[in-house]
Design an enzyme around this catalytic site. Structure first.
Site, PDB file in Angstrom:
ATOM      1  N   GLY A  62      -1.438  -0.010   4.026  1.00 28.45           N
ATOM      2  CA  GLY A  62      -2.363  -0.137   2.893  1.00 28.45           C
ATOM      3  C   GLY A  62      -2.266  -1.538   2.293  1.00 28.45           C
ATOM      4  N   ARG A  77      -3.554   0.640  10.024  1.00 24.14           N
ATOM      5  CA  ARG A  77      -2.422   1.530  10.309  1.00 24.14           C
ATOM      6  C   ARG A  77      -2.504   1.781  11.812  1.00 24.14           C
ATOM      7  NH1 ARG A  77      -0.862   3.053   5.192  1.00 24.14           N
ATOM      8  NH2 ARG A  77      -2.513   3.434   3.694  1.00 24.14           N
ATOM      9  N   ASP A 130       6.814   0.919   4.272  1.00 22.31           N
ATOM     10  CA  ASP A 130       7.884   1.422   5.143  1.00 22.31           C
ATOM     11  C   ASP A 130       7.454   1.627   6.596  1.00 22.31           C
ATOM     12  OD1 ASP A 130       6.410   3.678   4.522  1.00 22.31           O
ATOM     13  OD2 ASP A 130       8.149   5.002   4.377  1.00 22.31           O
ATOM     14  N   THR A 177       3.322  -3.174  -0.907  1.00 22.38           N
ATOM     15  CA  THR A 177       2.667  -1.870  -1.071  1.00 22.38           C
ATOM     16  C   THR A 177       2.589  -1.553  -2.560  1.00 22.38           C
ATOM     17  OG1 THR A 177       2.955   0.535  -0.847  1.00 22.38           O
ATOM     18  CG2 THR A 177       4.928  -0.785  -0.556  1.00 22.38           C
ATOM     19  N   ASP A 232       2.851   1.270  -3.719  1.00 19.46           N
ATOM     20  CA  ASP A 232       3.604   2.505  -3.976  1.00 19.46           C
ATOM     21  C   ASP A 232       5.009   2.282  -4.554  1.00 19.46           C
ATOM     22  OD1 ASP A 232       1.408   3.786  -2.926  1.00 19.46           O
ATOM     23  OD2 ASP A 232       2.304   4.108  -0.948  1.00 19.46           O
ATOM     24  N   ASP A 257       7.712   2.164  -2.911  1.00 22.29           N
ATOM     25  CA  ASP A 257       8.522   3.223  -2.306  1.00 22.29           C
ATOM     26  C   ASP A 257       9.518   2.711  -1.263  1.00 22.29           C
ATOM     27  OD1 ASP A 257       6.626   2.507  -0.450  1.00 22.29           O
ATOM     28  OD2 ASP A 257       6.030   4.558   0.063  1.00 22.29           O
ATOM     29  N   ARG A 311       1.679   8.027  -2.811  1.00 21.13           N
ATOM     30  CA  ARG A 311       2.190   8.844  -1.706  1.00 21.13           C
ATOM     31  C   ARG A 311       3.273   9.794  -2.234  1.00 21.13           C
ATOM     32  NH1 ARG A 311       0.909   7.546   3.690  1.00 21.13           N
ATOM     33  NH2 ARG A 311       0.141   5.493   3.175  1.00 21.13           N
TER      34      ARG A 311
END
Ligand code: F6P
Length: 322
Positions: free
Chosen positions: A11, A72, A103, A125, A127, A129, A171
């Site tokens: 993303g 992706r 990731d 990202t 996110d 994360d 996510r």
């Protein structure tokens, strides 16, 4: 190392362009040839590899998205394609690669590293994360984008005395909801890392109503185990107040990066170039307690996330109706 490559993958996130710019210019400044790989690992497999010069990254620092474009890649999950990717780099004489992504992108990079390529992971990202780093590039901009929307939503929610549920991305990580909920003064913040059942959410909304709040604002992470529309319907029935849902979606991914994201992107990509220049093993670049850090790429992917429960408690205390 004389030739290096840079790609963006997964993303897109605001600040990716700032990282590409720094990678290209710092590489050239150190006397290296820098190649841009289009559409992430997909472009690598298809040989979409172009030489970059100083001017090819001009006027992109302030732009969201990524000039290299992104994808992706399901092909890159298979070893034979990773092998093909390594061969492609070899054909171009590229010995080191900067991977800007999340990731999944780092995992692809770790597989390439096994084939003898030096891979530097730069975390990009919205996110947030990647647990080895405090912040990822794009997170700050996305939080601020959400905050802008929350500010507008507050006005109309108060005018109509409504409950509004804002479902944000992330996510399986609740950081976008947590930081936006805290800074946006949400009445209830819902994240996948913490349980909160329907009766507790209703209790909180009713408590706010009883204390005279004109509206209720719920910031919910997309990974939380409830459907926003169903939650709105139930809240309407149980509180007697109209409820609406807002899903900002991809608006959270675009936009001009904040100063923090531009700075993080710039210093992290510069570090990645420095490591490649010094023929370092594969590393993930990050930030911890305000300082730049580097960690073995595979080890970085194994770091377990630690949820900021202190911030979560604080957000929910401050959102109470009394
Ligand atoms: O990883 C970034 C992210 O925006 C997530 O927050 C979201 O769940 C996902 O990507 C959406 O992916 P796609 O762009 O494939 O719809």
């Amino acid at each position: 190392m004389k030739k290096i490559g840079v790609l963006t993958s997964g993303g897109d996130a605001p600040g990716m362009n700032a990282a590409v710019r720094a990678a290209v210019r710092c590489g050239i400044d150190r006397g290296m040839e820098v190649y841009g790989i289009k559409r992430g690992y997909e472009g690598l497999l298809d040989g979409e590899i172009v030489n970059m010069n100083w001017q090819s990254v001009g006027d992109i620092l302030q732009r969201g998205g990524t000039i290299l474009r992104t994808a992706r890649s399901s092909r890159f999950m298979e070893d034979e394609w990773v092998q093909h990717g390594a061969k492609m780099l070899e054909t171009f004489g590229i010995e080191g690669l900067i991977v800007i992504g999340g990731d999944g992108s780092f995992r692809g990079g770790a597989e390439l590293a096994k084939k003898g390529i030096s891979v530097m992971g730069v975390p990009g990202t919205i996110d947030n994360d990647l647990a080895y780093t405090d912040y990822t590039i794009g997170f700050d901009t996305a939080v601020n984008t959400i905050l802008g929307m929350i500010t507008n939503i507050r006005d109309t929610s108060s005018a109509h005395e409504r409950t509004t549920i804002v479902e944000v991305m992330g996510r399986r990580c609740g950081d976008l909801a947590l930081f936006a909920g805290l800074a946006g003064g949400a009445d209830v913040t819902l994240v996948p890392e913490m349980e909160c059942d329907l009766s507790e959410i209703c209790r909180r909304v009713l408590e706010g109503q009883a204390s005279g709040k004109l509206h209720s604002l719920i910031v919910m992470a997309e990974g939380f185990n409830m459907d926003a529309a169903e939650l709105a319907k139930t809240l309407e029935e149980m509180t007697g107040r109209e409820a609406r849902t807002v899903v900002p979606g991809y608006i959270q991914r675009g936009g001009s990066p904040t100063e923090k994201d531009r700075r993080l992107a710039t210093v992290m990509a510069a570090k990645a170039v420095e490591l490649l220049y010094n023929d370092s093993d594969s590393k993930a670049i990050g930030v911890s307690a305000g300082e730049l850090i580097e960690m073995d790429l595979v080890e970085a992917l194994q770091v377990k996330p630690v949820f900021r429960a202190d911030l979560y408690e604080l957000a929910n205390i401050l959102g109470k109706g009394k």
